[in-house]
Design an enzyme around this catalytic site. Structure first.
Site, PDB file in Angstrom:
ATOM      1  N   ASN A   1      31.175 -22.278  83.035  1.00 15.42           N
ATOM      2  CA  ASN A   1      29.837 -22.031  83.579  1.00 15.42           C
ATOM      3  C   ASN A   1      29.956 -21.217  84.861  1.00 15.42           C
ATOM      4  O   ASN A   1      31.063 -20.875  85.285  1.00 15.42           O
ATOM      5  CB  ASN A   1      29.086 -23.351  83.790  1.00 15.42           C
ATOM      6  CG  ASN A   1      29.804 -24.249  84.763  1.00 15.42           C
ATOM      7  OD1 ASN A   1      29.986 -23.903  85.924  1.00 15.42           O
ATOM      8  ND2 ASN A   1      30.257 -25.409  84.288  1.00 15.42           N
TER       9      ASN A   1
ATOM     10  N   ASP B   1      29.108 -30.406  79.917  1.00 11.13           N
ATOM     11  CA  ASP B   1      28.673 -31.605  79.197  1.00 11.13           C
ATOM     12  C   ASP B   1      29.384 -31.740  77.860  1.00 11.13           C
ATOM     13  O   ASP B   1      29.526 -32.830  77.340  1.00 11.13           O
ATOM     14  CB  ASP B   1      27.156 -31.552  78.964  1.00 11.13           C
ATOM     15  CG  ASP B   1      26.393 -31.854  80.240  1.00 11.13           C
ATOM     16  OD1 ASP B   1      26.791 -32.804  80.929  1.00 11.13           O
ATOM     17  OD2 ASP B   1      25.436 -31.130  80.561  1.00 11.13           O
TER      18      ASP B   1
ATOM     19  N   LYS C   1      46.760 -18.607  70.188  1.00 13.98           N
ATOM     20  CA  LYS C   1      45.590 -17.730  70.361  1.00 13.98           C
ATOM     21  C   LYS C   1      44.999 -17.428  68.977  1.00 13.98           C
ATOM     22  O   LYS C   1      45.739 -17.030  68.060  1.00 13.98           O
ATOM     23  CB  LYS C   1      46.024 -16.434  71.038  1.00 13.98           C
ATOM     24  CG  LYS C   1      44.872 -15.505  71.293  1.00 13.98           C
ATOM     25  CD  LYS C   1      45.329 -14.206  71.909  1.00 13.98           C
ATOM     26  CE  LYS C   1      44.161 -13.227  71.898  1.00 13.98           C
ATOM     27  NZ  LYS C   1      44.591 -11.860  72.101  1.00 13.98           N
TER      28      LYS C   1
ATOM     29  N   PHE D   1      24.392 -34.275  92.287  1.00  9.44           N
ATOM     30  CA  PHE D   1      23.533 -33.093  92.317  1.00  9.44           C
ATOM     31  C   PHE D   1      22.777 -33.058  90.998  1.00  9.44           C
ATOM     32  O   PHE D   1      23.251 -33.599  89.997  1.00  9.44           O
ATOM     33  CB  PHE D   1      24.374 -31.812  92.461  1.00  9.44           C
ATOM     34  CG  PHE D   1      24.706 -31.466  93.883  1.00  9.44           C
ATOM     35  CD1 PHE D   1      25.622 -32.221  94.596  1.00  9.44           C
ATOM     36  CD2 PHE D   1      24.105 -30.383  94.511  1.00  9.44           C
ATOM     37  CE1 PHE D   1      25.930 -31.912  95.912  1.00  9.44           C
ATOM     38  CE2 PHE D   1      24.403 -30.056  95.822  1.00  9.44           C
ATOM     39  CZ  PHE D   1      25.318 -30.821  96.523  1.00  9.44           C
TER      40      PHE D   1
HETATM   41  O1  PMT Z   1      29.295 -24.000  92.677  1.00 10.26           O
HETATM   42  P1  PMT Z   1      28.126 -23.154  93.160  1.00 10.26           P
HETATM   43  O2  PMT Z   1      28.166 -21.753  92.609  1.00 10.26           O
HETATM   44  O3  PMT Z   1      27.984 -23.183  94.647  1.00 10.26           O
HETATM   45  O4  PMT Z   1      26.797 -23.783  92.552  1.00 10.26           O
HETATM   46  C1  PMT Z   1      26.379 -25.034  92.992  1.00 10.26           C
HETATM   47  C2  PMT Z   1      25.821 -25.866  91.836  1.00 10.26           C
HETATM   48  C3  PMT Z   1      24.538 -25.240  91.314  1.00 10.26           C
HETATM   49  C4  PMT Z   1      26.846 -25.994  90.721  1.00 10.26           C
HETATM   50  C5  PMT Z   1      25.560 -27.294  92.460  1.00 10.26           C
HETATM   51  O5  PMT Z   1      24.625 -27.192  93.490  1.00 10.26           O
HETATM   52  C6  PMT Z   1      25.078 -28.269  91.415  1.00 10.26           C
HETATM   53  O6  PMT Z   1      23.919 -28.343  91.088  1.00 10.26           O
HETATM   54  N1  PMT Z   1      26.035 -29.072  90.870  1.00 10.26           N
HETATM   55  C7  PMT Z   1      25.769 -30.010  89.768  1.00 10.26           C
HETATM   56  C8  PMT Z   1      25.675 -29.272  88.471  1.00 10.26           C
HETATM   57  C9  PMT Z   1      25.416 -30.216  87.307  1.00 10.26           C
HETATM   58  O7  PMT Z   1      26.304 -30.428  86.533  1.00 10.26           O
HETATM   59  O8  PMT Z   1      24.217 -30.772  87.304  1.00 10.26           O
HETATM   60  P2  PMT Z   1      23.664 -31.786  86.159  1.00 10.26           P
HETATM   61  O9  PMT Z   1      22.239 -31.973  86.469  1.00 10.26           O
HETATM   62  O10 PMT Z   1      24.056 -31.267  84.799  1.00 10.26           O
HETATM   63  O11 PMT Z   1      24.474 -33.122  86.417  1.00 10.26           O
HETATM   64  C10 PMT Z   1      24.010 -34.154  87.274  1.00 10.26           C
HETATM   65  C11 PMT Z   1      25.166 -34.764  88.041  1.00 10.26           C
HETATM   66  O12 PMT Z   1      26.081 -35.352  87.101  1.00 10.26           O
HETATM   67  C12 PMT Z   1      25.989 -33.758  88.861  1.00 10.26           C
HETATM   68  O13 PMT Z   1      26.326 -34.367  90.088  1.00 10.26           O
HETATM   69  C13 PMT Z   1      27.223 -33.529  88.011  1.00 10.26           C
HETATM   70  O14 PMT Z   1      28.374 -33.242  88.837  1.00 10.26           O
HETATM   71  C14 PMT Z   1      27.377 -34.879  87.303  1.00 10.26           C
HETATM   72  N2  PMT Z   1      28.011 -34.753  85.963  1.00 10.26           N
HETATM   73  C15 PMT Z   1      27.474 -33.959  85.007  1.00 10.26           C
HETATM   74  C16 PMT Z   1      28.051 -33.913  83.756  1.00 10.26           C
HETATM   75  C17 PMT Z   1      29.197 -34.692  83.497  1.00 10.26           C
HETATM   76  N3  PMT Z   1      29.790 -34.643  82.327  1.00 10.26           N
HETATM   77  N4  PMT Z   1      29.708 -35.466  84.466  1.00 10.26           N
HETATM   78  C18 PMT Z   1      29.120 -35.531  85.690  1.00 10.26           C
HETATM   79  O15 PMT Z   1      29.571 -36.274  86.576  1.00 10.26           O
END
Ligand code: PMT
Length: 404
Positions: free
Chosen positions: A214, A283, A293, A327
């Site tokens: 991503n 995810d 490859k 986040f």
């Molecule tokens: O890295 P940059 O370019 O500075 O960009 C910053 C950012 C946009 C990546 C950052 O600000 C951000 O939003 N990070 C979280 C991205 C994310 O995965 O969001 P989500 O809404 O899909 O997930 C919610 C939370 O679960 C997040 O804290 C994520 O780290 C966590 N997560 C998600 C999926 C997963 N399999 N395990 C997790 O722990």
């Protein structure tokens, strides 16, 4: 709140005569951009590598190269410099200036300024590897350290003399800036705390060459890690692949996949008081990874996917005592969706950020965001510099009752 650590600080930058003197010009430039006043003192040999005018134009200050220079009619300028300096940095520090400082020799402008200095002194040695490893240099460094002078160790790499993979390289400007920022940091409100911060995106391999990834650059997570180090915390930074340098002083764990990130987080979890999950964890991942490859002729019609572990959920399920900050990357109904994630993952705080708006979010220096804790939304949705948003998150942490 933007806490710019260099703003209104006076930094005396001593430049001695090594090939890395030109890198000191970049350092001076970056410090001035951060609103520091930089006063440069050069040895005569340094002036052979870089013209003092270059430092003068970058810093907008007259450069001291000679104690008896007509520009400095006040012959005790070196003493007034020592009074003004919030920090004195010798970069690059040659073996010669290190030896002079260790012996207390003051026979030119630079060595006199070092001897008269009252502020903290940080030296950034850079030299040929044999000169660095020489017993005399190592002894002199030990003497300086015993007097409280701080040394930023040189890096290993290609040296100007042509030696490959040898110790003695001047560090990256950001490394020196981080170190100085840390030394100058005003608030140490997170001293004694340990933060585990994740950053960057994960890569889920299809074969040894291709992956699902991503657009996360790591900027947000690194900003949190750096701000926390500056505020006195121990920081463990678990990072996906990025182009960024880890903040000086942080423990750095590099990972690639979500599985590896999960393992690194669990391994370091116990030491942490707080976890900040800024990483963009994939995810899902390909169900199978080809060990070879995949040839163009054997291109699969589809790639089967399966779910990755949810790291935050795994932490929540462990019901540990840490403060957990997540986040939420949202493209619509930001507050509603983020609040749902806060509750589902049992978080203390979630930083909801808008990833649909152009120019902010992924890979940008800006983030349009709002903090939401268990009591609800805190303030309005705003566009922040990621460095400022990081400070905002840490300010919240500092006042959160269970953090005391
Ligand atoms: O890295 P940059 O370019 O500075 O960009 C910053 C950012 C946009 C990546 C950052 O600000 C951000 O939003 N990070 C979280 C991205 C994310 O995965 O969001 P989500 O809404 O899909 O997930 C919610 C939370 O679960 C997040 O804290 C994520 O780290 C966590 N997560 C998600 C999926 C997963 N399999 N395990 C997790 O722990």
């Amino acid at each position: 709140m933007d806490k710019i650590v260099f703003r209104d600080k006076t930094i005396v930058l001593g430049v001695s005569g090594g090939i890395a003197a030109y890198k000191a010009a970049d350092l001076a430039d970056k410090l001035v951009q951060e609103e520091a006043t930089v006063k440069v003192v050069m040895s005569q040999n340094a002036t052979k590598f870089v013209d003092p005018l270059e430092f003068q134009s970058v810093t907008n200050q007259t450069v001291l190269t000679d104690l008896f220079d007509g520009d400095f009619k006040d012959q005790i300028y070196h003493v007034s410099l020592s009074e003004e300096a919030d920090i004195t940095v010798i970069a690059p520090a040659t073996a010669n200036i290190i030896a002079k400082a260790a012996c207390g020799i003051a026979d030119d402008a630079l060595s006199t300024v070092i001897l008269a200095a009252r502020s903290k002194i940080v030296m950034v040695p850079a030299m040929n590897n044999h000169m660095w490893l020489n017993e005399a240099t190592q002894h002199n460094l030990a003497v300086l350290k015993s007097r409280g002078i701080e040394i930023i160790e040189p890096e290993v790499g290609r040296l100007a003399c042509g030696e490959e993979n040898a110790v003695g390289r001047f560090p990256k400007t950001e490394t020196v800036m981080d170190y100085l920022g840390l030394a100058l940091a005003r608030t140490q409100d997170l001293a004694g705390k340990t933060l585990l911060v994740t950053a960057g995106g994960t890569r889920e391999p299809i074969d040894p060459v291709r992956y699902i990834g991503n657009r996360s650059s790591g900027k947000m997570g690194y900003a949190v890690a750096k701000a926390a180090v500056m505020r006195g915390a121990q920081v463990i930074l678990v990072s996906g692949v990025t182009n960024l340098s880890p903040p000086y002083g942080a423990k750095f764990v590099s990972v690639e996949t979500a599985e590896q990130m999960l393992r690194a987080v669990i391994e370091n979890l116990e030491q942490a008081d707080t976890v900040v999950m800024a990483a963009a964890v994939a995810d899902f991942k390909p169900s199978r990874k080809s060990l070879e490859k995949i040839k163009k002729e054997r291109m699969p019609k589809s790639v089967e996917l399966e779910l990755n572990p949810d790291i935050l959920q795994a932490i929540a399920d462990r019901k540990t005592n840490q403060i957990i900050i997540g986040f939420a990357a949202e493209s619509q109904d930001m507050v509603v969706n983020a609040t749902r994630k806060l509750k589902k993952k049992n978080l203390d705080l979630i930083v909801a950020n808008d990833i649909a708006k152009p120019g902010v979010g992924f890979a940008s220096d800006l983030n349009t965001a709002v903090l939401i804790d268990k009591k609800g939304q805190i303030g309005d949705i705003k566009t922040y510099k990621k460095t400022s948003l990081a400070e905002e998150i840490l300010d919240w942490l500092g006042t959160y009752s269970s953090f005391k």
